[in-house]
Every structure is written in C-alpha cells, then in structure tokens.
Design a protein around this motif. Sequence first.
Motif, short mmCIF file in Angstrom:
data_model
loop_
_atom_site.label_atom_id
_atom_site.label_comp_id
_atom_site.label_asym_id
_atom_site.label_seq_id
_atom_site.Cartn_x
_atom_site.Cartn_y
_atom_site.Cartn_z
N PRO A 451 0.80 -1.24 0.00
CA PRO A 451 0.00 0.00 0.00
C PRO A 451 0.83 1.28 0.00
CG PRO A 451 -0.61 -1.44 1.83
CD PRO A 451 0.56 -2.08 1.17
N MET A 452 2.12 1.19 0.33
CA MET A 452 2.93 2.43 0.38
C MET A 452 4.39 2.09 0.05
SD MET A 452 3.39 5.00 3.63
CE MET A 452 1.73 5.67 3.70
N LEU A 453 4.95 2.86 -0.85
CA LEU A 453 6.38 2.66 -1.18
C LEU A 453 7.16 3.69 -0.39
CD1 LEU A 453 8.74 1.55 -2.84
CD2 LEU A 453 8.09 3.09 -4.69
N MET A 454 7.87 3.22 0.65
CA MET A 454 8.48 4.19 1.56
C MET A 454 9.89 3.79 1.99
SD MET A 454 7.01 5.60 5.16
CE MET A 454 7.33 4.14 6.09
N LEU A 455 10.76 4.77 1.97
CA LEU A 455 12.08 4.63 2.57
C LEU A 455 12.04 5.37 3.90
CD1 LEU A 455 15.08 3.87 2.50
CD2 LEU A 455 15.51 5.93 1.19
N ASN A 456 12.34 4.66 4.98
CA ASN A 456 12.29 5.28 6.30
C ASN A 456 13.72 5.49 6.80
OD1 ASN A 456 11.77 6.16 8.87
ND2 ASN A 456 10.77 4.27 9.57
N ALA A 457 14.23 6.70 6.58
CA ALA A 457 15.63 6.99 6.90
C ALA A 457 15.76 7.71 8.24
CB ALA A 457 16.24 7.83 5.78
N TRP A 458 14.78 7.51 9.13
CA TRP A 458 14.72 8.30 10.36
C TRP A 458 16.00 8.18 11.20
CZ3 TRP A 458 14.86 6.76 15.56
CH2 TRP A 458 14.81 5.37 15.78
N ALA A 459 16.65 7.00 11.19
CA ALA A 459 17.79 6.81 12.09
C ALA A 459 19.14 6.96 11.38
CB ALA A 459 17.70 5.44 12.74
N ASN A 460 19.19 6.51 10.12
CA ASN A 460 20.51 6.49 9.46
C ASN A 460 20.62 7.48 8.30
OD1 ASN A 460 18.79 5.25 7.74
ND2 ASN A 460 19.88 3.31 7.59
N GLY A 461 19.56 8.17 7.99
CA GLY A 461 19.60 9.19 6.93
C GLY A 461 19.93 8.64 5.55
N VAL A 462 19.66 7.36 5.31
CA VAL A 462 20.02 6.79 3.99
C VAL A 462 19.23 7.43 2.86
CG1 VAL A 462 20.78 4.47 4.63
CG2 VAL A 462 18.35 4.90 4.19
N LYS A 463 19.80 7.38 1.68
CA LYS A 463 19.13 7.88 0.47
C LYS A 463 18.87 6.68 -0.44
CE LYS A 463 20.79 11.86 2.01
NZ LYS A 463 20.39 11.87 3.42
N PRO A 464 17.95 6.82 -1.36
CA PRO A 464 17.65 5.67 -2.24
C PRO A 464 18.86 5.24 -3.05
CG PRO A 464 16.05 7.46 -2.58
CD PRO A 464 17.06 7.97 -1.60
#
Length: 678
Positions: A451-464
């Motif tokens: 239902p959702m395509l999400m990158l959750n970078a809250w802790a490590n700040g990663v980028k796609p």
Amino acid sequence: MNAMDFLKIAAGVYMAKTGDAIDPVLSLVKNEPKLENINENFIDEPLPFDGVYTEEINNKTVVCIPKDNSERFYGPGLRFQKIATNFAALHMRCDHYGNSDNGRTHVPTPFYVSDKGYGIFIDTPEFVSFYMGGTVRTDAKNPPVPQNRGRGEWSADTPGDFVEASFEKDALVYVIVGKSMLEVVSKFNLLCGGGPLVPKWGFGFWHRTHIQFGEEDVKNEIKLFKEKNFDLDVIGLEPGWHSNSYPCSYEWDEERFPDPKRFADDLLKEDIRVNLWENLFVSEKASIYEDMKPYSGSHMVWNGLVPDFTLPEARKIYAEQHKKTHIDIGISGYKIDECDGYDNWLFPDHAKFPSGRNAAAVRNTLGILSQKAIYETYKEENRRTYGLVRASAAGSQMMPFCIYNDCYSFEQYLTGLASSSFCGALWVPEVRDANTAEEWVRRFQMCVFSPMLMLNAWANGVKPWQFEEVEDIIRDTIKFRKSLLPYIYNAFYLYRTKGIPPFRALCLDYDATASQEMTSLDHTDNPYETLSFSDTIDQYMAGSEIMVCPVRPDQKTRKVMLPKGDWYDYYTGEYVGNDETIEIDCPLDKIPLFVKDGAMIPTVDDDNNLIVRCYGDRGFGFVYDDDGETFNCENGEYALFSMAFNHENGVLNCNYLSEYDGYNPKYKEVHFYDKKDF
Ligand code: GAL
C-alpha cells in the motif's frame, strides 16, 4: 452452554450478542457499515452450523464455534510468521509484535476466517483469547482418537469440537458466510465500512528524513533528489520537528522550522506533501496539556499524559490543535507511532481512565480512534489524507493509514502482506537498510506491491541511491510503481465498494490453503511433535489480475506455482503456463509478475497517457478515476469505464464504454497495447 440467537443483517451476515454489557468497537469508531454493498455484490448464505454457543465461566464470557477437523483457519489479527492458525492459543491484545505470533500485535482484530467459507468476528474492545480448535471438553461429541506416545505416532495437537473465545463483559458476535474465503473477508471489510479513499499522491514515493532534520536539511535533501532524478511525493518528518518529543508537544520546533506554513507551501509548489511523526503521549509543554488532563488516564507514558480517546472530548482537543497547527497550513497527514504499546513502557492493565473503561479497551482502541479523529478533521475540509499508524482495530478498513513496525525480517514482512488481508489492514514493508545492493533492490521491489512505497531513513539518513551500483534500478523501480497508479487505484476502488483487499494472500483467490504436516520428534527443538503448517506467502495477489512473486535477496531462481488458468508474463505478454509449477530466473531488475488471462491492466506513462496492457486473446477490464484529492467522488464526481479486447487475425481490437461520467479523467490519450507493443 446456550445457543446464541442470530439475526440476519445482510446477505450471509448474522449478528447476536452474548449479553447486554456490550461496547462494540464499530460503534466507538462509528464507521457506516456498507450493508447495501454486501447485498448488491453477494448472495445470501445460510448459517454454516446449527449453533454458536455461549456461557459464563470464571467471570469471562466464552463463545464456542463448532468446527470440523478438515478446516483451515486464518486470523485473528495481523501476523508475521504463519498465516494459518489451527491449534494456536492467541491472546489478542494491541502490542508491538515481539517476534512471536501469540496474539500481541499491531492489529489484534478479533476476526478469523475458515476455508469452509465463513468468518467469526467478536466485536468488543476488550482483550479476547482464541483457542483455535485445540481445546477438548470432557463432554466432546467428537473426541480425538486416543493416543499412546510410548507406542507409536503421537502429536500434542488434539482437535476439539470448537474454536473457543473468551473475554470480559459482552460482545457482538458476527458470523459472516460466503462462497469463498475472499467473499467472507470482503463482506467483513464492508461491514467495517469498506476500504479507504486514498489520495493519488499517497501511492507515489515516500521518504522519511533523519530525526534531526529541520527546514534547510529537508530542502537540501529535495534538491539532491532532483539532481539525481529521483521522484519524490511525500516527505516524512520524524520526531525532531516537535518542540518536544517523547512525550510530544505537537508544536513546531521554532529553530528548525521558523515558518512552518512557508515550509509546507514551498514543498507543495514542488508537488511534495509533508507527513508528521507523532506519538499520542502529551507533553507538559504541549498547548493542549491542561485541557487534556481531565480526559487522561491514571498513568503516564514517557512522562506524557495518555488521552482516553474513547471520549469524544479528548479527540476534539487533539483534533482541533492538529487542525490549527498543521492541517490548516497544508500538512498532508501523520505517522501515529507507538500507540501499539510494548508493555514495558505502556500503561499497566490496571490503569484507570475517565471514561470508566478498562485499560484493555482504551489500549485496543487508541490507534483506531486517533486515526478516526485525524481522518474526520481532513474530511471536514474535503481533503484526503494518507499516513501511517502502528496500531489498529476493527474499522481500520476505512482509515487511510498503513501499519508498519520496527522488525526488519524480509520473510516476516512478506507474511505481514499476506496476513494483513485477513484483518482489514494495510501493511507496509518499509525499506530502512540493507547489507547488500541486492537486498536493497529486493526490499524496494517488495514495497512496490504494497500500500505504500516508503524509505524510512529516520535513524541512518540513507538515500535511495546509497548503493551506487543499483541506483538506476532503484530509480526505475520507483518509476514503475508510479506507472501502476491507475491499476492500484482500481484495486482500492474495489476495496472501498466491494471490500476486496488490494494486496492479499494467494489462498484468498486460489487453492493455496495451508497444508498440514506431522513433524518428527526433535528432542531439542520439537519435543512435542507439533503439527506444522506450510503457508504460501511468497506469492500474493496485487489487485485482481497480477500475481506477485517476490524474490528474496539471495535468490537467483525461484519456483512459481501457477494456479489453474492461463498465466502471462507481465513484461513480455508471453504465455507462461497453467496449473503447474515452473522454475524461473530472477534478474535483479525485475519483480516476477504473472498476469491472468484476459486481463486489461491500466497504467500511466511519463506523458500522462493511459496505457492499457492486454493479456491473452480476449478479455475485459475497467478504469475507475476521480480527482484523487477530495471526497467529491462520494457525490458522483467520478468516472467508470468498462473495457474489452479481442484479437482477430492477430489484430488487437479494443473498445471502452463510459459507465459513469461524473468526472472527466485528465489523461492525455488512451492507448491499448498487447505483447507486440510492450
Ligand atoms: C519508532 C518508529 C520509527 C521511528 C522512531 C522515531 O518507534 O517505529 O519508524 O519513527 O520511532 O523515534
């Protein structure tokens, strides 16, 4: 035991109460049940057994539902290890999933379905224990075959006559009957209000930024996305946007976000929405603290008040502050975190709440009632929202919120996708990290059909683009998801109007119910020789036409079970098989997808043309469309087209017919493609 007295409320939907002390979750949530849609879409079915029984034992209400030994059960609740639940003892309570499918889960909805074509829903906010067919009464009519462990084959799992459920106070009990499990689940979803209206932007790409990010950091991040040519639709702000978090102030950190309205406006100009993280524990620094105090419980969480959201007054205080401080300045939605618990920091079961309800009832409904408060606030503004939440309950169907958690097992995330379709929830297998470039790609791919395509970078700040070698694949994967918007939108239309879950376990559409096996004795790992169930979770349906076969990070080939019917390769349109198991190669840049014979899959290209992909020799399909932002579709502002195609002398003939034209779709042109055009 007394036989319960059922009343038919819609085609194949029966309801009875165990006594008068009821407090149904559906009444608390106040979703309008879509009984008309049940009657329009499904035929009537009789009750599948002579009686459901109830009695009171040790101050608990017990409900006994007859079963036979060949049935497979799915649910109750969201699960992460196995979807079949035969013989399980499940103590359903809202909690963070802690690596055991014991009933403590984000969505503990007391509903299960049997492959015999019925489902049981026990509507109460209290904790419910389910014994899924392994309890045997001394007066059992069909007692299990006597066994002698010292003399041969033996299993600890003994089948009883009933599934038994117990809980405090009373409940409404529903028996939902259908021709198939899919029909039962669909009726259940409609009973709870049907699927949500999701804004179109919600199906794009979501990126949650680092916890410490302020306005400038976010804007720089967006610049990077642009430079790298990565699509971005929603930015999620994590705790650092609050002036205080854990507990929460719900007010902006003025240093990081000196002008929140300008910030939201600037992002909107770039067609990017902002989603705000929060939990529900109210800080002393919150402007609503004093107002909320009288409507809060006896215990604090992280030094914050716990609002009793079963009280409309508490929801009003919360919603009004959110409207004024975020919604009115353009914030698009929320991630409502930590409302699921974790016993070691949540309030105890003996906590007192001003509504007089048990702590259990408040705990089980905190998530769903906060969603409802937010949803209604947006609805009053005629705006759709889409967000995330870590706890839900009956009624979650109608709420435009996805469930996520802190676990990170590829396998468990897959099981979550299958299991969510049995409890009316939307599950997001979010991307957070990976050990290898291959894993990075496979995780993104799993998310595409969710239902959702999400990158959750809250802790490590990663980028796609963190793994350079697969940067192009990730970019294309996001684009691919966006091209599927019309198809996903169709699937959610069916969820809303017919109750059909958009992403669902294969056994809801095909004969893939769990098989049961005796295990062998292992004196360390399996001393009780318990039965084991094999579920199919690595193949699932996305919408009604596409079967998704995700690839695990280390797989180079995989087996695919093609159910009865002709199946085609999504990408080439070539025929692949019918009623057989095949072995396929798994190139890294492809998600193996198989399409049903006769499918017409609407997609959108970069120039905003509607491209309908046709599979097989002849077939039909539809396109649903509306403005994607407001609730105007509920007043008739939508379009519905039916389409058909066939091949004559190798030529593709197509037509489409407007069935309803309350809205004018904004696509440039419509093209029909078959395999020669793919
Ligand atoms: C967790 C949540 C994470 C992140 C974090 C921020 O509870 O699951 O996704 O939001 O809180 O503190």
